[in-house]
Motif scaffolding. Structure first.
Motif, PDB file in Angstrom:
ATOM      1  N   ILE A 196       4.752  93.231  85.224  1.00 37.28           N
ATOM      2  CA  ILE A 196       4.185  92.838  86.504  1.00 37.28           C
ATOM      3  C   ILE A 196       4.105  94.037  87.453  1.00 37.28           C
ATOM      4  N   LEU A 197       5.107  94.903  87.365  1.00 39.44           N
ATOM      5  CA  LEU A 197       5.117  96.070  88.259  1.00 39.44           C
ATOM      6  C   LEU A 197       4.123  97.132  87.808  1.00 39.44           C
ATOM      7  N   LEU A 198       3.618  96.964  86.584  1.00 40.81           N
ATOM      8  CA  LEU A 198       2.701  97.953  86.015  1.00 40.81           C
ATOM      9  C   LEU A 198       1.325  97.744  86.615  1.00 40.81           C
ATOM     10  N   LYS A 199       1.170  98.145  87.841  1.00 43.16           N
ATOM     11  CA  LYS A 199      -0.078  97.873  88.543  1.00 43.16           C
ATOM     12  C   LYS A 199      -1.056  99.023  88.405  1.00 43.16           C
ATOM     13  N   ILE A 200      -0.988  99.750  87.297  1.00 41.13           N
ATOM     14  CA  ILE A 200      -1.784 100.974  87.216  1.00 41.13           C
ATOM     15  C   ILE A 200      -3.264 100.707  86.977  1.00 41.13           C
ATOM     16  N   GLY A 201      -3.575  99.552  86.380  1.00 49.62           N
ATOM     17  CA  GLY A 201      -4.989  99.248  86.145  1.00 49.62           C
ATOM     18  C   GLY A 201      -5.735  99.066  87.456  1.00 49.62           C
ATOM     19  N   GLY A 202      -5.177  98.218  88.313  1.00 49.47           N
ATOM     20  CA  GLY A 202      -5.805  97.998  89.612  1.00 49.47           C
ATOM     21  C   GLY A 202      -5.803  99.264  90.446  1.00 49.47           C
ATOM     22  N   TYR A 203      -4.715 100.004  90.328  1.00 52.29           N
ATOM     23  CA  TYR A 203      -4.619 101.262  91.065  1.00 52.29           C
ATOM     24  C   TYR A 203      -5.756 102.202  90.676  1.00 52.29           C
ATOM     25  N   GLY A 204      -6.000 102.307  89.366  1.00 53.17           N
ATOM     26  CA  GLY A 204      -7.074 103.176  88.887  1.00 53.17           C
ATOM     27  C   GLY A 204      -8.426 102.750  89.436  1.00 53.17           C
ATOM     28  N   GLY A 228      -2.477 105.900 101.178  1.00 57.98           N
ATOM     29  CA  GLY A 228      -2.358 104.467 101.419  1.00 57.98           C
ATOM     30  C   GLY A 228      -2.620 103.600 100.197  1.00 57.98           C
ATOM     31  N   ILE A 229      -3.235 104.183  99.167  1.00 56.29           N
ATOM     32  CA  ILE A 229      -3.451 103.399  97.954  1.00 56.29           C
ATOM     33  C   ILE A 229      -2.155 103.359  97.142  1.00 56.29           C
ATOM     34  N   SER A 230      -1.453 104.476  97.133  1.00 54.24           N
ATOM     35  CA  SER A 230      -0.275 104.540  96.269  1.00 54.24           C
ATOM     36  C   SER A 230       1.007 104.085  96.959  1.00 54.24           C
ATOM     37  N   MET A 231       1.113 104.332  98.258  1.00 53.86           N
ATOM     38  CA  MET A 231       2.378 104.060  98.951  1.00 53.86           C
ATOM     39  C   MET A 231       2.869 102.615  98.752  1.00 53.86           C
ATOM     40  N   PRO A 232       2.036 101.592  98.986  1.00 51.87           N
ATOM     41  CA  PRO A 232       2.552 100.223  98.840  1.00 51.87           C
ATOM     42  C   PRO A 232       3.036  99.934  97.418  1.00 51.87           C
ATOM     43  N   LEU A 233       2.355 100.513  96.430  1.00 52.68           N
ATOM     44  CA  LEU A 233       2.744 100.235  95.051  1.00 52.68           C
ATOM     45  C   LEU A 233       4.044 100.936  94.683  1.00 52.68           C
ATOM     46  N   ILE A 234       4.234 102.130  95.242  1.00 59.71           N
ATOM     47  CA  ILE A 234       5.509 102.821  95.024  1.00 59.71           C
ATOM     48  C   ILE A 234       6.626 102.006  95.659  1.00 59.71           C
ATOM     49  N   LEU A 235       6.339 101.516  96.849  1.00 65.94           N
ATOM     50  CA  LEU A 235       7.306 100.694  97.576  1.00 65.94           C
ATOM     51  C   LEU A 235       7.678  99.466  96.745  1.00 65.94           C
ATOM     52  N   LEU A 264       2.931  82.768 103.326  1.00 65.71           N
ATOM     53  CA  LEU A 264       3.492  83.578 102.253  1.00 65.71           C
ATOM     54  C   LEU A 264       2.437  84.610 101.817  1.00 65.71           C
ATOM     55  N   THR A 265       2.886  85.697 101.153  1.00 64.71           N
ATOM     56  CA  THR A 265       1.971  86.827 100.916  1.00 64.71           C
ATOM     57  C   THR A 265       0.736  86.448 100.115  1.00 64.71           C
ATOM     58  N   GLY A 266       0.897  85.538  99.155  1.00 68.54           N
ATOM     59  CA  GLY A 266      -0.238  85.195  98.306  1.00 68.54           C
ATOM     60  C   GLY A 266      -1.431  84.719  99.109  1.00 68.54           C
ATOM     61  N   PHE A 267      -1.145  83.980 100.161  1.00 69.29           N
ATOM     62  CA  PHE A 267      -2.222  83.456 100.995  1.00 69.29           C
ATOM     63  C   PHE A 267      -2.999  84.584 101.649  1.00 69.29           C
ATOM     64  N   GLN A 323      -3.202  92.107  97.252  1.00 70.26           N
ATOM     65  CA  GLN A 323      -2.921  91.193  96.152  1.00 70.26           C
ATOM     66  C   GLN A 323      -2.030  91.866  95.104  1.00 70.26           C
ATOM     67  N   GLN A 324      -2.278  93.160  94.867  1.00 69.13           N
ATOM     68  CA  GLN A 324      -1.457  93.876  93.894  1.00 69.13           C
ATOM     69  C   GLN A 324       0.009  93.870  94.337  1.00 69.13           C
ATOM     70  N   PHE A 325       0.209  94.162  95.616  1.00 72.58           N
ATOM     71  CA  PHE A 325       1.558  94.225  96.172  1.00 72.58           C
ATOM     72  C   PHE A 325       2.205  92.843  96.130  1.00 72.58           C
ATOM     73  N   SER A 326       1.471  91.861  96.631  1.00 72.90           N
ATOM     74  CA  SER A 326       1.998  90.511  96.746  1.00 72.90           C
ATOM     75  C   SER A 326       2.266  89.900  95.374  1.00 72.90           C
ATOM     76  N   HIS A 327       1.334  90.112  94.462  1.00 71.64           N
ATOM     77  CA  HIS A 327       1.465  89.585  93.111  1.00 71.64           C
ATOM     78  C   HIS A 327       2.713  90.147  92.429  1.00 71.64           C
ATOM     79  N   GLY A 328       2.979  91.422  92.693  1.00 68.89           N
ATOM     80  CA  GLY A 328       4.177  92.030  92.105  1.00 68.89           C
ATOM     81  C   GLY A 328       5.439  91.313  92.542  1.00 68.89           C
ATOM     82  N   LEU A 329       5.518  91.004  93.841  1.00 68.50           N
ATOM     83  CA  LEU A 329       6.707  90.315  94.351  1.00 68.50           C
ATOM     84  C   LEU A 329       6.784  88.884  93.812  1.00 68.50           C
ATOM     85  N   ILE A 330       5.674  88.163  93.928  1.00 64.43           N
ATOM     86  CA  ILE A 330       5.686  86.737  93.585  1.00 64.43           C
ATOM     87  C   ILE A 330       5.983  86.535  92.107  1.00 64.43           C
TER      88      ILE A 330
END
Lengths: 489, 495
Positions: free
Chosen positions: B252-260, B79-86, B393-396, B336-343
């Motif tokens: 923006i898609l490079l969410k590896i820091g938060g992922y770690g 569940g940590i990786s799936m949303p980010l892969i998506l 919206l997702t940010g909220f 936030q990682q997921f939403s931030h990527g989209l926004i």
């Protein structure tokens, strides 16, 4: 007769050298191109025999190895691994030299000298006796002195060769002096016998003098700071194929000799030389990297980077755990692929500049000649990128894996400070490597596209393949290196 | 079952390799699109077969790689990786569509590098062995370095070096931490292993002392610099601003820091010498980033630079939510990682479109763009509104979760962050008003609206922002079990 069997790779190398020399007398200059292919075949055969010898050694229990010729030579995992290193370098150099020697009158001299140098290095790897070691060392050195000055019309080449020769002779004298002290203290030249009598060296103050002299002597070949002075001039001035042989090959001869002398023979004096090597390793990597940043000649930059890389390998002496030694040994092979490849790639550019007679003819390997290389010679640029990223330790390359093993062993040994210094150095090195990549890909080309001649392309591909295979499938190399390290400890 | 985790790395990599050999722009972009669509298909397959009711690792594969050192090629998805892969799988095909019509040199390399980047980022998300993780982690540097340096703005050389060397050093410090972890565990168990989960489990048996905390901090530093969090963010504004539009979106898609942070640092945190101190530090860095980024965004003249600083501010919520250490605050941080990527994708695409059309990004030189570019104005508005945290919206959702639930443990820092919300609303609206509304600046000449491909790609993302803003559960559900697992580890330790 049985004993000769173990030396099959060496015999093949020498025989090829002699055949090439003789054939050169009878062939017309035009037909001499064939000599390069002949030499390459010989090296391939020797390479095959060396790899095959690993199988034999494994079956017999790897650590044991064989002592042949009245214990003058060792055939063990360490010797065979370094023979692999030397033959890999010889192979890359020999393929590239087919193009370099095209239409040359002296093709047979080049190949014979190169093969004899390789033979000398291989014997050094096996040497189990101080005298054998010294003689083989000199055989290899003399051949490389001549190769460094191969371009007689080029003043830079002559200057580099002269420096190399003079400093080399002095260091050989120092080395011999040191070896004679060891003999004086122990009464024998046999490495195992010296190791068996540690008391003789510890009690005698002459032991420490010997260590200092020997470090100076080997430090020269390994290009450790402050014995590196010759290296930048020689690597820059020599033909690129020779620079590749020197930086990737004969430097490792210094290392394998030092492994045998210090770690096996002078193990009694370990605290003394370990301390000196720690300081030398730090000084070498730091100095090499800092000076490399300022270079505008690519070959000179590679020379200083090679100095820095020797500093990393020298960490093996400072850490002295089995994993560290294995890491150092593995690094030697990785460095052989990366450095030989990088010098050949630089050589391709020098060739291009000399063909077109544009650009800076005085320094054909100037950074400016690499402008837009990605467009002009995609293959050369891409291989160079792989080599420099590997040298910087970016995965998935040989450089990363070797650094991974070596640096991690430093942590294991509780010398985290050394790992930090090495890692900071590694990051610093990225600066000048990335600059080269920037010139190749981000600056506009000055000139037409050129296709890389076949022999150069083949040599580059061999090196690229080596760098990537070691990075992606490191298991067999780690294992071999670790087995080689077991010979030492 | 398909070996999805491996295929998600392999497919983009293979397509990247082929793309490098294409001749024309259409071939390159087309092949890139096909490659990323196949990846999207595989991701959807994984998503449909994904079990949200467990924190366990799914699609697990493991093959020995360097047994001598205990290195295995092991990958898996949870569940940590799936949303980010998506997130990556959805945005990259749209990114390729968005940039299709743009003229540029060497399109084959451009699209090849985008796909390489995708493979590397997904590689980080699925890796379960520290060596595999680190290899992909470092591999992400190379395509971005090239993308910024070849197709970037005027100061691209400076920006790409700064990014490359700065984050490389941070990664190396992280590598030291990994070595420390490996050898301390080896010393205790006698079994060499680089398995991430195994080493995290071993960490609790480490002797207390300097070494244990040094290991934790070294690894954490690698993540914080990549995230980035104040004060390790200095590479960010330059890199984000100088990168071409596609490059900024890839950043923006490079969410590896938060992922770690979620994968490694948070599970290790309770076993450090003084967990509460570490939490305070994270909370402080997070809330400070939020305020600091917002203040700096407020005073930017360059639209893209403003977005870059706003990104720093928003990533602060990831750090703050992690430090909250309540299941819902951690989920909020993940969301936030997921939403931030989209926004941020929408925002950077808008900035890119404005620059290509008008030739400038200086906010004061724009004005009244909405009259000439109505489609862009609408889509950009969605992005800006989502970014400032408008409900629906997702940010909220993300910021609400983080602020509400971090309040339990970190009330002071939450109050600080709340201050920034006002500033955030301010600079977004102010920038929007100056750039898009008011009188049209005639100096810009006659301009056209964004093309239909761009409308489509930005539109899809905008719809997703709206959809997940109204109905966040499909994404949140995947995260919640893993957040609970992280938090319960901490609870056991009494943190």
């Amino acid at each position: 007769m049985d004993e000769l069997m173990y030396l099959a790779p060496e015999i093949v190398v020498v025989a090829t050298g002699l055949v090439v020399l003789l054939a050169g007398v009878f062939l017309s200059p035009r037909a001499k191109n064939i000599l390069g292919y002949l030499a390459t075949l010989g090296i391939l055969a020797a390479l095959f025999l060396t790899v095959k010898s690993f199988g034999l050694l494994t079956m017999q229990g790897f650590q044991v190895g064989y002592s042949i010729f009245s214990e003058a030579l060792n055939i063990d995992a360490l010797s065979q691994f370094f023979k692999l290193v030397f033959l890999v370098v010889a192979l890359i150099v020999s393929i590239a030299a087919i193009k370099y020697n095209e239409n040359s009158d002296h093709t047979e001299e080049f190949y014979t000298l190169m093969l004899f140098a390789t033979f000398g290095m291989m014997i050094v790897a096996s040497a189990n006796d101080l005298v054998v070691l010294f003689v083989a060392f000199e055989l290899a050195s003399l051949a490389t002195y001549a190769l460094a000055g191969y371009e007689k019309q080029n003043p830079r080449s002559l200057e580099g060769a002269m420096k190399y020769f003079v400093i080399g002779s002095v260091s050989a004298a120092l080395m011999l002096f040191g070896l004679s002290f060891v003999y004086g203290a122990t009464g024998t030249t046999s490495i195992p016998l010296i190791a068996a009598n540690p008391g003789l060296l510890i009690e005698n103050p002459i032991g420490l003098v010997a260590v200092v002299l020997l470090i100076a002597g080997f430090g020269f070949k390994m290009a450790l700071v402050p014995f590196h002075m010759w290296a930048p001039d020689t690597y820059q001035g020599s033909p690129s194929v020779v620079s590749a042989l020197l930086a990737a090959g004969s430097k490792k001869m210094g290392f394998v000799a030092a492994f045998r002398i210090f770690i096996v023979a002078l193990v009694a004096l370990q605290p003394d030389w370990q301390f000196i090597f720690t300081i030398l390793a730090v000084a070498t990597m730091t100095f090499g990297n800092i000076v490399a940043v300022a270079q505008t000649s690519v070959k000179r930059m590679l020379a200083y980077s090679s100095v820095a890389q020797a500093g990393y390998i020298a960490m093996a002496f400072a850490v002295m755990t089995p994993v560290a030694l294995g890491g150092g040994i593995m690094y030697a092979l990785a460095h052989a692929f990366m450095k030989a490849g990088a010098f050949i790639a630089a050589g391709v550019v020098v060739w291009m500049v000399s063909q077109e007679k544009t650009g800076n003819l005085d320094v054909p390997d100037h950074l400016d000649s690499f402008k837009g290389l990605g467009k002009r010679m995609p293959l050369a640029a891409l291989s160079m990128t792989v080599f420099v990223f590997a040298l910087a330790g970016i995965p998935p390359t040989a450089g990363f894996m070797a650094k991974f093993v070596l640096f991690s062993s430093t942590i294991q040994a509780g010398m985290a400070w050394l790992a930090v210094i090495a890692i900071l150095n590694s990051a610093l090195s990225l600066f000048y490597y990335a600059r080269l990549v920037r010139y190749m890909y981000f600056l506009p080309p000055e000139g037409k596209s050129v296709s890389v001649p076949f022999p150069y392309a083949a040599a580059l591909l061999v090196a690229v393949a080596g760098v990537l295979v070691m990075g992606i499938w490191p298991e067999p190399f780690v294992e071999l290196a670790m087995k080689a390290a077991m010979v030492l400890v | 079952m398909l070996p999805v985790a491996s295929l998600l790395i392999l497919v983009p990599l293979i397509f990247a390799a082929v793309t490098f050999f294409t001749k024309t722009k259409d071939q390159a972009a087309g092949l890139g699109l096909i490659g990323s669509l196949v990846t999207l298909g595989l991701t959807l397959y994984a998503y449909l077969n994904f079990d949200s009711s467990t924190a366990a690792m799914q699609f697990y594969e493991s093959v020995p790689w360097v047994p001598f050192l205990g290195i295995n090629y092991s990958v898996g998805i949870d569940g940590i990786s799936m949303p980010l892969i998506l997130l990556n799988a959805i945005v990259i095909p749209l990114l390729i569509l968005f940039s299709w019509k743009e003229d540029r040199e060497a399109p084959n390399r451009f699209y090849g590098l985008i796909l390489t980047m995708q493979a590397a980022v997904i590689g980080v998300f699925v890796a379960l062995d520290f060596v595999v993780f680190y290899i992909f982690w470092e591999l992400t540097l190379v395509p971005l370095f090239f993308i910024v340096n070849i197709w970037g703005g005027e100061k691209r050389a400076h920006a790409s070096y700064k990014f490359f060397i700065y984050t490389h050093v941070a990664s190396l410090v992280m590598l030291l931490g990994i070595f420390g972890l490996f050898y301390t565990a080896l010393h205790q168990t006698g079994i060499p292993t680089f398995d991430i989960r195994e080493l995290i489990a071993q960490f609790q048996f480490f002797e207390s002392g300097l070494m244990r905390d040094a290991i934790f901090l070294a690894i954490l530093f690698g993540f914080l610099a990549k995230l980035p969090t104040f004060p390790f963010h200095s590479w960010l504004p330059d890199a984000y601003t100088e990168a071409p539009t596609a490059g900024s979106v890839l950043f923006i898609l490079l969410k590896i820091g938060g992922y770690g942070l979620f994968r490694i640092s948070l599970p290790m945190l309770p076993n450090t010498g003084n967990p509460n101190l570490m939490i305070m530090m994270l909370g402080l860095l997070g809330s400070f980033s939020i305020v600091y980024g917002a203040l700096l965004a407020l005073r930017q003249k360059d639209l893209k630079r403003m977005i870059a600083y706003s990104s720093l501010s928003h990533m602060g919520f990831v750090t703050l939510g992690s430090a909250g250490l309540v299941a819902l605050s951690v989920s909020g941080a993940m969301f936030q990682q997921f939403s931030h990527g989209l926004i941020m994708s929408i925002m950077f695409m808008s900035a890119g479109a404005i620059q290509t059309t008008t030739g400038t990004r200086i906010i004061n030189d724009l004005g009244g763009l909405a009259r000439k570019m109505p489609m862009l104005a609408v889509l950009m508005m969605v992005g800006f509104m989502a970014s400032l945290g408008l409900p629906g919206l997702t940010g909220f959702i993300a910021e609400f979760l983080v602020l509400t639930f971090s309040f339990v443990n970190l009330p002071g820092f939450v109050l600080l962050a709340l201050l920034a919300i006002v500033i955030t609303a301010g600079y977004h609206l102010w920038a929007m008003q100056r750039a898009m509304f008011g009188v049209y600046n005639e100096k810009l000449g006659s301009i056209r609206d964004i093309n239909s491909m761009q409308v489509f790609s930005m539109g899809v993302i905008a719809l997703l922002v709206l959809y997940f803003g109204l109905n966040p559960s499909p994404v949140l559900n995947m995260m919640i079990k893993n957040s609970e697992a992280i938090v319960s580890l901490a609870a056991v330790m009494g943190v």
